[in-house]
Design a protein around this motif. Structure first.
Motif, PDB file in Angstrom:
ATOM      1  N   UNK A 295     -23.442  25.356 -71.924  1.00  0.00           N
ATOM      2  CA  UNK A 295     -24.302  25.203 -73.093  1.00  0.00           C
ATOM      3  C   UNK A 295     -24.907  26.543 -73.498  1.00  0.00           C
ATOM      4  N   UNK A 296     -25.384  27.296 -72.513  1.00  0.00           N
ATOM      5  CA  UNK A 296     -26.040  28.576 -72.804  1.00  0.00           C
ATOM      6  C   UNK A 296     -25.085  29.566 -73.452  1.00  0.00           C
ATOM      7  N   UNK A 297     -23.877  29.730 -72.892  1.00  0.00           N
ATOM      8  CA  UNK A 297     -22.968  30.724 -73.466  1.00  0.00           C
ATOM      9  C   UNK A 297     -22.469  30.287 -74.837  1.00  0.00           C
ATOM     10  N   UNK A 298     -22.400  28.977 -75.071  1.00  0.00           N
ATOM     11  CA  UNK A 298     -22.024  28.494 -76.406  1.00  0.00           C
ATOM     12  C   UNK A 298     -23.095  28.873 -77.414  1.00  0.00           C
ATOM     13  N   UNK A 299     -24.356  28.733 -77.024  1.00  0.00           N
ATOM     14  CA  UNK A 299     -25.443  29.148 -77.903  1.00  0.00           C
ATOM     15  C   UNK A 299     -25.427  30.638 -78.171  1.00  0.00           C
ATOM     16  N   UNK A 300     -25.183  31.431 -77.122  1.00  0.00           N
ATOM     17  CA  UNK A 300     -25.137  32.884 -77.291  1.00  0.00           C
ATOM     18  C   UNK A 300     -23.966  33.308 -78.182  1.00  0.00           C
ATOM     19  N   UNK A 301     -22.826  32.657 -78.039  1.00  0.00           N
ATOM     20  CA  UNK A 301     -21.651  33.037 -78.833  1.00  0.00           C
ATOM     21  C   UNK A 301     -21.828  32.729 -80.312  1.00  0.00           C
ATOM     22  N   UNK A 302     -22.590  31.689 -80.607  1.00  0.00           N
ATOM     23  CA  UNK A 302     -22.766  31.278 -82.003  1.00  0.00           C
ATOM     24  C   UNK A 302     -24.117  31.676 -82.585  1.00  0.00           C
ATOM     25  N   UNK A 303     -24.974  32.266 -81.751  1.00  0.00           N
ATOM     26  CA  UNK A 303     -26.307  32.692 -82.199  1.00  0.00           C
ATOM     27  C   UNK A 303     -27.080  31.544 -82.860  1.00  0.00           C
ATOM     28  N   UNK A 304     -27.118  30.407 -82.167  1.00  0.00           N
ATOM     29  CA  UNK A 304     -27.903  29.297 -82.701  1.00  0.00           C
ATOM     30  C   UNK A 304     -28.578  28.554 -81.555  1.00  0.00           C
ATOM     31  N   UNK A 305     -29.596  27.776 -81.902  1.00  0.00           N
ATOM     32  CA  UNK A 305     -30.336  27.005 -80.909  1.00  0.00           C
ATOM     33  C   UNK A 305     -29.565  25.724 -80.630  1.00  0.00           C
ATOM     34  N   UNK A 306     -28.655  25.765 -79.669  1.00  0.00           N
ATOM     35  CA  UNK A 306     -27.774  24.636 -79.400  1.00  0.00           C
ATOM     36  C   UNK A 306     -28.546  23.425 -78.888  1.00  0.00           C
ATOM     37  N   UNK A 307     -29.639  23.672 -78.172  1.00  0.00           N
ATOM     38  CA  UNK A 307     -30.440  22.564 -77.644  1.00  0.00           C
ATOM     39  C   UNK A 307     -31.085  21.788 -78.790  1.00  0.00           C
ATOM     40  N   UNK A 308     -31.560  22.504 -79.798  1.00  0.00           N
ATOM     41  CA  UNK A 308     -32.181  21.850 -80.944  1.00  0.00           C
ATOM     42  C   UNK A 308     -31.142  21.166 -81.821  1.00  0.00           C
TER      43      UNK A 308
END
Length: 406
Positions: A295-308
């Protein structure tokens, strides 16, 4: 305002990120129901909660129902009941149905959670997946082994995260397993053919039964191989480029798999193999966000708040599709041998070499016992616009950093 109940047995770091993602979503009043203590909620997260409610066991459907009834009496209607733990999905679905709360229904939750049922649905819809047998007795299992042979994979019928999953290479391994886990109608074991190939994941966001976004990630090596070899420090690679024709077939297969299992709103995490002959086999699908720092690296790769964005998908049935700007990866640090963590070697050198590529790092604490799981005792997350740079960085980390046990 929407009243949302987030159910979480334990307040682990990754879970708290999803809790805060939901709590900070505009228009949401988040109520946290957990069996942990309020002291386990960091002040920064606690400040965003509308209410905290503790029960002895959130996995107990009766206790969870009673908690929701009590909360309704205090705050009014509960509009959503959510959680990220895979083990909770069927319980949450049944409580939703009982209390007429919108969200995933029990049939859909069971399709994703019960792995044997899942594979029957997938195979019935022409989706390639591992041959399997939900064995309740030895003759049934022996007949399956006669068809597929060794090696085999044994796992719980509703497992998650490679827990209690074993590779059986010969009859001796099977005898050892069954000496401690007898087969019965009440306690079946799921056996699958062992698939050789490169293992990937396929994450996707779904709104009203339509796939709005997807991401593909590669395991180096597979989690099962990591579990079987305690010396391996493994990696997850999220390449920047996933629009290559090489992935056209899995895009079609993954979309069909999720649709036939019944997903409407939310995230799914699908694991799949590419065999040496180029063919695909789906391992399993979960109706939840991924774990293992994925989850964390997916958020970093897309520059978005994946949890939100996950919270938005299951609360408001909305999702803002992000742009994939980077490749990213996670290198997992595992202790070698026995004992407690005595030192972590090579960190200073890696920090000097990789510099700004490192976006997050969690090192094992001196004196802690090794975790024993495939996620290891710590991790380093890296990011760069060029996939090859991330691949090289991950290789440098796992060959340069050593967790010493004593």
């Amino acid at each position: 305002m929407v009243h949302v109940v987030f159910v979480a047995p334990y307040l682990l770091r990754a879970t708290l990120q999803f809790i805060d993602g939901a709590a900070t979503l505009p228009g949401v009043r988040l109520i946290l129901v957990t069996q942990d203590r309020l002291a386990g909620v960091p002040a920064s997260v606690r400040a965003n909660l509308f209410r905290f409610h503790r029960v002895e066991n959130v996995m107990d459907e009766t206790q969870l129902l009673a908690a929701i009834h009590e909360l309704r009496a205090k705050v009014g209607p509960i509009h959503r009941l959510i959680g990220t733990l895979e083990d909770l999905q069927e319980t949450l679905a049944r409580v939703r149905q009982t209390l007429s709360i919108d969200g995933m229904d029990p049939i859909t939750a069971g399709n994703f959670r019960q792995k044997s049922k899942m594979k029957e649905i997938l195979r019935g819809n022409g989706i390639p997946c591992a041959k399997h047998c939900l064995a309740t007795n030895r003759p049934q299992l022996d007949a399956f082994i006669d068809k597929v042979g060794y090696p085999l994979v044994a796992k719980p019928p509703a497992g998650a995260g490679s827990r209690a999953t074993f590779q059986l290479n010969h009859a001796g391994d099977l005898d050892n397993l069954l000496s401690e886990n007898s087969l019965s109608t009440g306690k079946p074991i799921l056996f699958e053919e062992f698939i050789m190939g490169n293992e990937y994941t396929f994450e996707s966001a779904w709104i009203e039964g339509r796939m709005k976004w997807h991401s593909i990630t590669r395991y180096y090596p597979s989690p099962l191989e990591v579990l079987n070899n305690s010396w391996i420090q493994w990696c997850i690679l999220l390449p920047r480029e996933i629009d290559h024709p090489y992935f056209n077939d899995i895009r079609e297969i993954a979309a069909k798999a999720n649709q036939c299992l019944g997903i409407q709103n939310g995230f799914t995490h699908l694991e799949w193999f590419r065999r040496s002959d180029g063919s695909i086999a789906v391992s399993e699908v979960a109706a939840r966000p991924p774990g293992g720092q994925l989850t964390s690296i997916t958020g970093f790769a897309h520059q978005f708040n994946i949890h939100q964005e996950w919270a938005r998908s299951v609360i408001f049935n909305q999702f803002a599709e992000p742009k994939r700007c980077y490749a990213a990866g996670a290198a997992f640090l595992r202790g070698q041998g026995k004992g407690r963590v005595a030192a972590v070697q090579g960190i200073k050198k890696i920090q000097e070499e990789l510099g700004a590529l490192i976006v997050e790092m969690k090192l094992p604490a001196i004196g802690q016992p090794p975790g024993g799981g495939y996620e290891g005792d710590g991790y380093i997350l890296v990011r760069h616009p060029i996939t090859a740079v991330v691949e090289k960085a991950l290789s440098r980390i796992i060959t340069s950093v050593r967790v010493v046990l004593d």
